[in-house]
Design an enzyme around this catalytic site. Structure first.
Site, PDB file in Angstrom:
ATOM      1  N   LYS A 174       0.887  -1.175   0.000  1.00 33.77           N
ATOM      2  CA  LYS A 174       0.000   0.000   0.000  1.00 33.77           C
ATOM      3  C   LYS A 174       0.918   1.216   0.000  1.00 33.77           C
ATOM      4  O   LYS A 174       1.401   1.650   1.046  1.00 33.77           O
ATOM      5  CB  LYS A 174      -0.890  -0.022   1.244  1.00 33.77           C
ATOM      6  CG  LYS A 174      -2.223   0.679   1.099  1.00 33.77           C
ATOM      7  CD  LYS A 174      -2.136   2.154   0.830  1.00 33.77           C
ATOM      8  CE  LYS A 174      -1.794   2.960   2.045  1.00 33.77           C
ATOM      9  NZ  LYS A 174      -1.520   4.383   1.730  1.00 33.77           N
ATOM     10  N   GLU A 248       9.290   1.492  11.032  1.00 37.00           N
ATOM     11  CA  GLU A 248      10.390   2.447  10.799  1.00 37.00           C
ATOM     12  C   GLU A 248       9.756   3.827  10.801  1.00 37.00           C
ATOM     13  O   GLU A 248       9.028   4.178   9.872  1.00 37.00           O
ATOM     14  CB  GLU A 248      11.035   2.190   9.429  1.00 37.00           C
ATOM     15  CG  GLU A 248      11.618   0.815   9.256  1.00 37.00           C
ATOM     16  CD  GLU A 248      12.967   0.653   9.907  1.00 37.00           C
ATOM     17  OE1 GLU A 248      13.428   1.583  10.605  1.00 37.00           O
ATOM     18  OE2 GLU A 248      13.560  -0.420   9.731  1.00 37.00           O
ATOM     19  N   CYS A 282      13.975  10.687   7.062  1.00 38.89           N
ATOM     20  CA  CYS A 282      13.761  10.313   8.467  1.00 38.89           C
ATOM     21  C   CYS A 282      15.015  10.419   9.311  1.00 38.89           C
ATOM     22  O   CYS A 282      14.964  10.738  10.478  1.00 38.89           O
ATOM     23  CB  CYS A 282      13.220   8.897   8.517  1.00 38.89           C
ATOM     24  SG  CYS A 282      14.240   7.739   7.603  1.00 38.89           S
ATOM     25  N   GLU A 381       9.840  16.291  15.049  1.00 35.39           N
ATOM     26  CA  GLU A 381      10.298  16.103  13.674  1.00 35.39           C
ATOM     27  C   GLU A 381       9.595  17.123  12.781  1.00 35.39           C
ATOM     28  O   GLU A 381       8.359  17.145  12.704  1.00 35.39           O
ATOM     29  CB  GLU A 381       9.964  14.677  13.205  1.00 35.39           C
ATOM     30  CG  GLU A 381      10.528  14.387  11.832  1.00 35.39           C
ATOM     31  CD  GLU A 381      10.141  12.999  11.320  1.00 35.39           C
ATOM     32  OE1 GLU A 381       8.953  12.669  11.328  1.00 35.39           O
ATOM     33  OE2 GLU A 381      11.053  12.257  10.916  1.00 35.39           O
TER      34      GLU A 381
HETATM   35  P1  NAD Z   1       2.432   8.737   7.120  1.00 39.56           P
HETATM   36  O1  NAD Z   1       2.594   8.025   8.395  1.00 39.56           O
HETATM   37  O2  NAD Z   1       1.430   9.824   7.058  1.00 39.56           O
HETATM   38  O3  NAD Z   1       2.030   7.718   5.964  1.00 39.56           O
HETATM   39  C1  NAD Z   1       2.850   6.599   5.645  1.00 39.56           C
HETATM   40  C2  NAD Z   1       1.988   5.544   5.006  1.00 39.56           C
HETATM   41  O4  NAD Z   1       1.084   5.027   5.975  1.00 39.56           O
HETATM   42  C3  NAD Z   1       1.114   6.038   3.859  1.00 39.56           C
HETATM   43  O5  NAD Z   1       1.023   5.016   2.895  1.00 39.56           O
HETATM   44  C4  NAD Z   1      -0.224   6.278   4.545  1.00 39.56           C
HETATM   45  O6  NAD Z   1      -1.314   6.242   3.644  1.00 39.56           O
HETATM   46  C5  NAD Z   1      -0.267   5.141   5.542  1.00 39.56           C
HETATM   47  N1  NAD Z   1      -1.041   5.368   6.765  1.00 39.56           N
HETATM   48  C6  NAD Z   1      -1.187   6.530   7.447  1.00 39.56           C
HETATM   49  N2  NAD Z   1      -1.905   6.316   8.566  1.00 39.56           N
HETATM   50  C7  NAD Z   1      -2.198   4.985   8.601  1.00 39.56           C
HETATM   51  C8  NAD Z   1      -2.895   4.142   9.511  1.00 39.56           C
HETATM   52  N3  NAD Z   1      -3.456   4.621  10.627  1.00 39.56           N
HETATM   53  N4  NAD Z   1      -2.993   2.809   9.230  1.00 39.56           N
HETATM   54  C9  NAD Z   1      -2.406   2.302   8.126  1.00 39.56           C
HETATM   55  N5  NAD Z   1      -1.753   3.060   7.208  1.00 39.56           N
HETATM   56  C10 NAD Z   1      -1.629   4.383   7.455  1.00 39.56           C
HETATM   57  O7  NAD Z   1       3.898   9.250   6.740  1.00 39.56           O
HETATM   58  P2  NAD Z   1       4.355  10.114   5.487  1.00 39.56           P
HETATM   59  O8  NAD Z   1       3.938  11.522   5.726  1.00 39.56           O
HETATM   60  O9  NAD Z   1       3.927   9.444   4.226  1.00 39.56           O
HETATM   61  O10 NAD Z   1       5.941   9.974   5.602  1.00 39.56           O
HETATM   62  C11 NAD Z   1       6.724  10.761   6.406  1.00 39.56           C
HETATM   63  C12 NAD Z   1       7.093  10.062   7.697  1.00 39.56           C
HETATM   64  O11 NAD Z   1       7.750   8.835   7.417  1.00 39.56           O
HETATM   65  C13 NAD Z   1       8.065  10.853   8.541  1.00 39.56           C
HETATM   66  O12 NAD Z   1       7.674  10.844   9.880  1.00 39.56           O
HETATM   67  C14 NAD Z   1       9.379  10.109   8.370  1.00 39.56           C
HETATM   68  O13 NAD Z   1      10.281  10.282   9.413  1.00 39.56           O
HETATM   69  C15 NAD Z   1       8.913   8.713   8.223  1.00 39.56           C
HETATM   70  N6  NAD Z   1       9.944   7.887   7.552  1.00 39.56           N
HETATM   71  C16 NAD Z   1      10.660   6.984   8.290  1.00 39.56           C
HETATM   72  C17 NAD Z   1      11.671   6.233   7.695  1.00 39.56           C
HETATM   73  C18 NAD Z   1      12.466   5.226   8.479  1.00 39.56           C
HETATM   74  O14 NAD Z   1      13.096   4.360   7.873  1.00 39.56           O
HETATM   75  N7  NAD Z   1      12.489   5.269   9.786  1.00 39.56           N
HETATM   76  C19 NAD Z   1      11.937   6.396   6.345  1.00 39.56           C
HETATM   77  C20 NAD Z   1      11.203   7.317   5.619  1.00 39.56           C
HETATM   78  C21 NAD Z   1      10.195   8.051   6.244  1.00 39.56           C
END
Ligand code: NAD
Length: 476
Positions: A174, A248, A282, A381
């Protein structure tokens, strides 16, 4: 050209979606809508999970060497389409094309690495005991849900489906709604190279689609990269159904410049390690800890280095800072710029929108000085091109400030004295920490502690998260 998908990828082909709602894909540099994907509903998720379930037994029974061969074919397919995918990623998320290309170049390497692990990870081991023996078998966990963010779409999918498929699991991906178009290129490559129908499925949509996938009873493991807030919601849902989960999440990592650091050499490097992908990374080192005696000198060096990094059109290979991914993300970063000023931090660079960019979700690269670690800009963040520079008195202070964080994903220690820096790196509470570098090897585990997540991806143990251990104990 506009690309509209009204299907998901399941059973090895594009299947018309049940849901009728769609989500626009917007170019963050021009604010133009150039595509759309379906906002998948529970019926779409169910169809994708059932496709993965049906393919599960046959895929689990394949020889690991066969799975490795298919993963290598997938890698070759990515090599051929690297430029097309990089361009599409940049158009969707505004990543500077140099970053999109660098990230994309890792993807085939990742799949080849996981192919190797499919071949070398032992399937069974034997333990001899006083009363008999025991065979410990590695078995695939079953259907994996891979939920990914927009900032590094294909590598973060590869980190999940690579080990999942290598271990004999089937998967439903997804992707983030901002970067779902490139996921269909993954589907095309998978089909071309002969990944069997149902082994890899892709369902598009937003948070609701992700939540339905996490809650689906036939999903046995969730591999998630994204925000801490979403990660906590997913962990809660997985706890209720006792699903395995890897998270992550976000970070607020510290870069410790030691008193012997050569600023001429390190400032350009530190500046780019602090705000790669326009700060939307991240493990960006967004808190720079500088010795108080060299504080102003460090700030000047970082400001000069950040100022030298070009901001502009993300398709220009010389651009370092592009737009932020969405208008919402720009608003969020701007709210932190206002907050930093209210909290009493000193703006030494940027602090607003850049002149001449009426279109596109741009903000100025910003450097805050006189930041204390209790300020929200030092604790939360921001996910934009914003660096906070904090002074420290002793190395012990620097370590304690670095560790005084709700997060623990990355970190860095910079000094010409590698061993001294390594000793300090050992004291940083985090999942990964670099010494004079911000690039990490895929052969080592990657992940975070505290609010940065649970579990690890990459490294030689990558298949562990996708296998169950079964013990067959036998009387002698
Ligand atoms: P997000 O959490 O808003 O969304 C990530 C994914 O999760 C999307 O596909 C979204 O549709 C889905 N999603 C959101 N809420 C959900 C839920 N309740 N249940 C299931 N799926 C859900 O994050 P984003 O804005 O897309 O990405 C940025 C974030 O990702 C930042 O906080 C960043 O630090 C983190 N990130 C972490 C790493 C790592 O390896 N630690 C790497 C890249 C990004």
């Amino acid at each position: 050209m506009t690309t509209r998908y009204d299907s998901h990828f399941l059973d090895g082909r594009l299947c018309p979606a049940h849901a009728s709602e769609s989500l626009d894909v917007i170019d963050p540099a021009t604010e133009e809508t150039f595509g759309s994907v379906v906002d998948g509903d529970a019926a779409d998720v169910d169809a994708a999970v059932r496709s993965a379930t049906s393919a599960g037994a046959a895929w689990a029974a394949t020889d690991p060497a066969e799975r490795a061969e298919l993963l290598r074919a997938l890698a070759d397919g990515f090599d051929k389409r690297a430029e097309e995918i990089s361009q599409l990623v940049t158009r969707q998320n505004g990543s500077p094309i140099s970053i999109a290309r660098a990230m994309q170049s890792q993807v085939p390497l990742n799949y080849r690495y996981f192919a190797g692990l499919a071949e070398t990870t032992p399937r069974e081991s034997m333990i001899t005991t006083a009363t008999g023996d025991a065979i410990v078998r590695r078995e695939p966990v079953g259907v994996v849900a891979a939920i990914t963010p927009w900032n590094g779409p294909q590598p973060l999918i590869a980190w999940k489906i690579g080990p999942a498929l290598a271990a004999g699991c089937t998967a439903v991906v997804k992707p983030s709604p901002e970067t779902s178009l490139d996921a269909f290129l993954l589907a095309e490559i998978a089909t071309e190279v002969g990944i069997p129908a149902g082994v890899l499925n892709i369902v598009t949509g937003g948070r609701g689609t992700g939540a339905a996938l996490v809650e689906h009873p036939l999903v046995r493991k969730v591999a998630f990269t994204g925000s801490t807030a979403a990660g906590k919601a997913i962990a809660t849902a997985c706890a209720l159904s006792l699903k395995r989960v890897t998270l992550e999440l976000g970070g607020k990592s510290a870069a410790i410049l030691l008193d012997d650091a050569d600023l001429t050499a390190f400032a350009p490097f530190v500046a780019s390690a602090c705000t790669p992908n326009t700060g939307q990374t991240c493990r960006a080192l967004t808190r720079v800890l500088a010795p108080r005696a060299r504080y102003e000198e460090t700030i000047e060096a970082i400001v000069a280095a950040v100022r030298a990094l070009p901001l502009g059109d993300p398709t220009d290979p010389t651009t370092f800072y592009g737009p932020l991914v969405t208008a919402q993300q720009r608003d969020r970063v701007e709210s932190y710029l206002a907050l930093g000023k209210q909290e009493g931090a000193r703006v030494v660079l940027g602090g607003g929108r850049p002149a001449g960019f009426e279109r596109g979700y741009y903000v100025e690269p910003t450097v805050f000085a006189d930041v204390t670690n209790d300020m929200r800009i030092a604790r939360e963040e921001i996910f934009g091109p914003v660096i906070s520079v904090l002074p420290y008195d002793t190395v012990d202070d620097a370590v304690s400030v670095a560790n005084d964080s709700d997060y623990g994903l990355g970190g860095g220690v910079f000094s010409p004295d590698r061993e001294r820096a390594t000793d300090i790196a050992r004291r940083i509470e985090t999942g990964t920490v670099g010494v004079n570098t911000a690039s990490f090897p895929m052969e080592a585990p990657f992940g975070g502690i505290k609010n940065s997540g649970i579990g690890r991806e990459l490294g030689s143990g990558s298949l562990d998260a996708y296998t169950e251990l079964k013990t067959i104990f036998r009387a002698g």
